[in-house]
Every structure is written in C-alpha cells, then in structure tokens.
Design a protein around this motif. Structure first.
Motif, PDB file in Angstrom:
ATOM      1  N   PRO A 287      14.839   1.872 -11.598  1.00  0.00           N
ATOM      2  CA  PRO A 287      14.948   2.660 -10.370  1.00  0.00           C
ATOM      3  C   PRO A 287      13.650   3.424 -10.093  1.00  0.00           C
ATOM      4  N   LYS A 288      13.278   3.514  -8.824  1.00  0.00           N
ATOM      5  CA  LYS A 288      11.979   4.092  -8.453  1.00  0.00           C
ATOM      6  C   LYS A 288      11.729   5.476  -9.023  1.00  0.00           C
ATOM      7  N   PRO A 289      12.709   6.388  -9.054  1.00  0.00           N
ATOM      8  CA  PRO A 289      12.390   7.735  -9.569  1.00  0.00           C
ATOM      9  C   PRO A 289      11.863   7.758 -10.997  1.00  0.00           C
ATOM     10  N   VAL A 290      12.134   6.693 -11.767  1.00  0.00           N
ATOM     11  CA  VAL A 290      11.735   6.716 -13.175  1.00  0.00           C
ATOM     12  C   VAL A 290      10.830   5.552 -13.564  1.00  0.00           C
ATOM     13  N   ILE A 291      10.168   4.923 -12.585  1.00  0.00           N
ATOM     14  CA  ILE A 291       9.154   3.942 -12.972  1.00  0.00           C
ATOM     15  C   ILE A 291       8.080   4.677 -13.780  1.00  0.00           C
ATOM     16  N   PRO A 292       7.488   4.010 -14.766  1.00  0.00           N
ATOM     17  CA  PRO A 292       6.552   4.726 -15.639  1.00  0.00           C
ATOM     18  C   PRO A 292       5.217   5.000 -14.956  1.00  0.00           C
ATOM     19  N   VAL A 293       4.731   6.222 -15.096  1.00  0.00           N
ATOM     20  CA  VAL A 293       3.432   6.622 -14.545  1.00  0.00           C
ATOM     21  C   VAL A 293       2.713   7.460 -15.595  1.00  0.00           C
ATOM     22  N   LEU A 294       1.794   6.830 -16.303  1.00  0.00           N
ATOM     23  CA  LEU A 294       0.997   7.504 -17.330  1.00  0.00           C
ATOM     24  C   LEU A 294       1.874   8.201 -18.362  1.00  0.00           C
ATOM     25  N   GLY A 295       2.863   7.479 -18.851  1.00  0.00           N
ATOM     26  CA  GLY A 295       3.651   7.968 -19.972  1.00  0.00           C
ATOM     27  C   GLY A 295       4.811   8.864 -19.627  1.00  0.00           C
ATOM     28  N   ARG A 296       5.085   9.058 -18.338  1.00  0.00           N
ATOM     29  CA  ARG A 296       6.255   9.848 -17.951  1.00  0.00           C
ATOM     30  C   ARG A 296       6.894   9.198 -16.731  1.00  0.00           C
TER      31      ARG A 296
ATOM     32  N   ARG B 161       9.748  -9.132 -16.618  1.00  0.00           N
ATOM     33  CA  ARG B 161      10.236 -10.250 -15.799  1.00  0.00           C
ATOM     34  C   ARG B 161       9.122 -11.066 -15.167  1.00  0.00           C
ATOM     35  N   GLY B 162       7.918 -10.504 -15.093  1.00  0.00           N
ATOM     36  CA  GLY B 162       6.839 -11.256 -14.471  1.00  0.00           C
ATOM     37  C   GLY B 162       5.799 -10.347 -13.854  1.00  0.00           C
ATOM     38  N   PHE B 163       4.889 -10.961 -13.093  1.00  0.00           N
ATOM     39  CA  PHE B 163       3.756 -10.253 -12.507  1.00  0.00           C
ATOM     40  C   PHE B 163       3.983 -10.004 -11.032  1.00  0.00           C
TER      41      PHE B 163
ATOM     42  N   LEU C  91       0.800  -2.255 -17.147  1.00  0.00           N
ATOM     43  CA  LEU C  91       1.730  -3.011 -17.988  1.00  0.00           C
ATOM     44  C   LEU C  91       2.944  -2.144 -18.268  1.00  0.00           C
ATOM     45  N   TRP C  92       4.120  -2.653 -17.952  1.00  0.00           N
ATOM     46  CA  TRP C  92       5.365  -1.905 -18.165  1.00  0.00           C
ATOM     47  C   TRP C  92       5.857  -2.039 -19.603  1.00  0.00           C
ATOM     48  N   PRO C  93       6.749  -1.151 -20.019  1.00  0.00           N
ATOM     49  CA  PRO C  93       7.383  -1.300 -21.331  1.00  0.00           C
ATOM     50  C   PRO C  93       7.995  -2.694 -21.486  1.00  0.00           C
ATOM     51  N   GLY C  94       7.670  -3.341 -22.583  1.00  0.00           N
ATOM     52  CA  GLY C  94       8.195  -4.675 -22.837  1.00  0.00           C
ATOM     53  C   GLY C  94       7.346  -5.804 -22.289  1.00  0.00           C
ATOM     54  N   ALA C  95       6.327  -5.490 -21.476  1.00  0.00           N
ATOM     55  CA  ALA C  95       5.438  -6.522 -20.954  1.00  0.00           C
ATOM     56  C   ALA C  95       4.530  -7.039 -22.067  1.00  0.00           C
TER      57      ALA C  95
ATOM     58  N   THR D 137      13.753   0.437  -1.684  1.00  0.00           N
ATOM     59  CA  THR D 137      13.646  -0.900  -1.076  1.00  0.00           C
ATOM     60  C   THR D 137      12.205  -1.367  -0.965  1.00  0.00           C
ATOM     61  N   ARG D 138      11.317  -0.498  -0.547  1.00  0.00           N
ATOM     62  CA  ARG D 138       9.923  -0.908  -0.330  1.00  0.00           C
ATOM     63  C   ARG D 138       9.202  -1.226  -1.640  1.00  0.00           C
ATOM     64  N   LEU D 139       9.726  -0.731  -2.748  1.00  0.00           N
ATOM     65  CA  LEU D 139       9.082  -0.966  -4.037  1.00  0.00           C
ATOM     66  C   LEU D 139       9.571  -2.259  -4.706  1.00  0.00           C
ATOM     67  N   ARG D 140      10.524  -2.930  -4.097  1.00  0.00           N
ATOM     68  CA  ARG D 140      11.007  -4.176  -4.700  1.00  0.00           C
ATOM     69  C   ARG D 140       9.880  -5.193  -4.815  1.00  0.00           C
ATOM     70  N   PRO D 141       9.919  -6.050  -5.865  1.00  0.00           N
ATOM     71  CA  PRO D 141      10.997  -6.238  -6.847  1.00  0.00           C
ATOM     72  C   PRO D 141      10.968  -5.258  -8.021  1.00  0.00           C
ATOM     73  N   LEU D 142       9.985  -4.369  -8.071  1.00  0.00           N
ATOM     74  CA  LEU D 142       9.888  -3.476  -9.228  1.00  0.00           C
ATOM     75  C   LEU D 142      11.117  -2.602  -9.379  1.00  0.00           C
ATOM     76  N   SER D 143      11.625  -2.079  -8.263  1.00  0.00           N
ATOM     77  CA  SER D 143      12.764  -1.163  -8.333  1.00  0.00           C
ATOM     78  C   SER D 143      14.068  -1.869  -8.662  1.00  0.00           C
ATOM     79  N   LEU D 144      14.058  -3.205  -8.709  1.00  0.00           N
ATOM     80  CA  LEU D 144      15.237  -3.939  -9.173  1.00  0.00           C
ATOM     81  C   LEU D 144      15.305  -3.950 -10.701  1.00  0.00           C
ATOM     82  N   GLU D 145      14.178  -3.682 -11.345  1.00  0.00           N
ATOM     83  CA  GLU D 145      14.143  -3.591 -12.807  1.00  0.00           C
ATOM     84  C   GLU D 145      14.358  -2.168 -13.291  1.00  0.00           C
TER      85      GLU D 145
END
Length: 303
Positions: free
Chosen positions: A22-31, A298-300, A278-282, A12-20
């Motif tokens: 899920p937080k456990p797999v947001i990209p961090v330096l290629g993993r 989806r945006g910035f 920059l996320w994948p697809g940005a 919840t606290r990571l929204r809106p990013l976690s709506l795109e």
C-alpha cells in the motif's frame, strides 16, 4: 498536539507498485513513506498520531507500528468505505478533539517552517490554516488568497486574490472545525467543509511558504522524490546511494549513483544499480544492470 495522517487512498496512480505494498508504507530510505510526514510533524509538536486505513489495512498497520515502535503512540481507524478527506477527518473527531490539531497526506514529503505556520495560525485566530506552496508548474488546483491572508476560494472560478498557491495537504485546525464536517457520508474537506465556511466569512487562512514538497503519486514521482531525499540527506555530497544495513551487497557490485537498496534486497556479485530503487525481497542477479526504475520481488517497474 495530535496529528492525523490521511492514508486511506487506493494509490491508483502508483500502480502496479501499490498492488504489492500500500502506498502509505512503500519503503523510502529505510522507513515507510508516511513515516517521513510523521517525523516532520513530530519535530514540530505532534505527540501522537492516527492513520485512517482502507487499502491493505493490516500491512499498513504492521509496517507503521514496527517503524514507530517506542517513538510515539499511533492509533488507526479502518474505513470499509473510503470516506474522503473530510469524512476521514470527521470520523476521527473524538480522537482529534482537545486542542489544535494537524493533518497531512501520507503520500507527500514536505519541509517548511511549520513552527511559524502554527504561530501564525494562532495569531490570526483562525479556525483552520492551509499550508500553501507556489505552483510554478501549474500542476495543482489553485487556492486564491486575499491580501490579509484569508482564503478567497479554490479553483479557477474562485474570487480573485492577491496571490495563489497550491494546498500541500498540511492543515492546522481547531477542534470546532470537526463539528462543521458533514456526518455520515464521504466528503471532501475542501469542497464540502472549507469552501462553504469561507463563503460564510469564517476565518480560514492560508500560510504561504516555500521549501521542499515531494509528491509520491506515480512511480516516476516515487523515484524522483526518493532520490531528492537522498541528495538532501547527503547535503549534495557523497556517493548518492543508500544501502540498508540488512541488505545484501555482493562482491564487486556497484551501487550508485542515485541508488537505493532497501532492507532485505540483494545485489549479486558484480551487479550494478544506478538511478533505481530495490524493494525488500528484490534480487539483482550477478553481473546484471538495474537502472531507471524500481525492482520489486514481482518485477521491474520503469520510472
């Protein structure tokens, strides 16, 4: 040794990013984010992993499986209802039985002497050992610890201890702990299992240490934590930038300082990216500037 990564939260606290993603797999330096905790545990004896899933389960499963590949086996459980930290671990009791096991949260990255923590856990004959860090910013619930290293209690109303810290989410435990977790309902591992055990005199210990602890709870934390890992990776030297081999960087583009371009992101000719992810697809248009935040398809998101 088996390990469990707690990954069923809503982010919840990571929204809106976690709506795109899920937080456990947001990209961090290629993993994926949770991959950093998994790699750390793997370095210290974890041979296989289980993740509990709820929000975006198929996305988490797909990204973790693709990243782990042939590195180590990974299994998953799906919680239709979020079971909490206690319920999630209890739901994995059949997987975790068989010897000492470890758990960690999926949304934090830590570096500390885990090998020493394991040795201390065994030397103490502890049922469970919680890894604590000093909380100089007073951001987290305090854990109070007695002089002999046993935990006195949790929160400001707990019995006074010789020292206190905050719980990092890293837990070392014996399989007997699994039988003490309430069955059939959501629960908190601290409030509903560890606190009653401590009150009854069961040997629950703290391992107080220092090192790196990065919480990826909010977009600001995510950017700050990623850039801290980037600086750690480069040893304080270098351009402080990361561009995935499968990212596209245009002619004359400037990436950095403090810039991360993940797989599948595009930086146009002459564009500038600094203190940003920059996320994948940005896509950064030619000549544009992106800074102080996260750009997704989806945006910035300012950070």
């Amino acid at each position: 040794m088996k390990a469990m990564i707690l990954a069923a939260g809503l982010g919840t606290r990571l929204r809106p990013l976690s709506l795109e993603i899920p937080k456990p797999v947001i990209p961090v330096l290629g993993r994926p984010l949770c991959g950093h905790a998994m790699a750390f545990l793997r370095e210290h004896g974890a041979e296989s992993f289980l993740l509990n899933l709820h929000h975006g389960p198929e996305t988490v499963r797909e990204k973790v499986t693709a990243w782990a590949a042939a590195r180590f086996p990974v299994e998953f459980t799906h919680e239709k209802e979020i079971l909490g930290t206690g319920g999630g671990i209890g739901n994995a009791r059949e997987y975790l039985r068989g010897g000492t096991f470890m758990t960690a949260n999926s949304d934090a990255v830590a570096r500390f002497p885990l090998g020493d923590a394991l040795a201390r856990h065994r030397a103490n004959g502890a049922l469970a050992t919680l890894v604590l860090f000093p909380d100089r910013r007073k951001r987290y619930t305090p854990v109070r610890v007695r002089e002999d290293g046993r935990i006195a209690g949790f929160g400001n109303d707990a019995p006074a201890g010789s020292f206190e810290g905050f719980y990092t989410g890293y837990l070392i435990a014996e399989p007997e702990l699994l039988d003490r977790i309430p069955r059939g309902r959501p629960s908190c591992i601290v409030r509903d299992t560890l606190a009653p055990l401590i009150a009854s005199g069961t040997p629950i210990y703290a391992y107080m240490t220092e090192g790196t602890f990065l919480d990826f709870g909010t977009p600001e934390d995510y950017l700050r934590g990623t850039l801290a890992l980037l600086a750690e990776r480069e040893g304080g030297k270098g351009p402080r930038s990361f561009a995935h081999p499968r990212a596209s960087i245009g002619n004359g583009a400037t990436v950095g300082p403090d810039a991360v371009v993940e797989e599948g992101a595009t930086v146009g000719d002459g564009a500038t990216v600094r203190r940003a992810i920059l996320w994948p697809g940005a896509v950064v248009p030619p000549g544009a500037l992106v800074e102080n935040g996260i750009l997704t398809p989806r945006g910035f998101v300012p950070a």
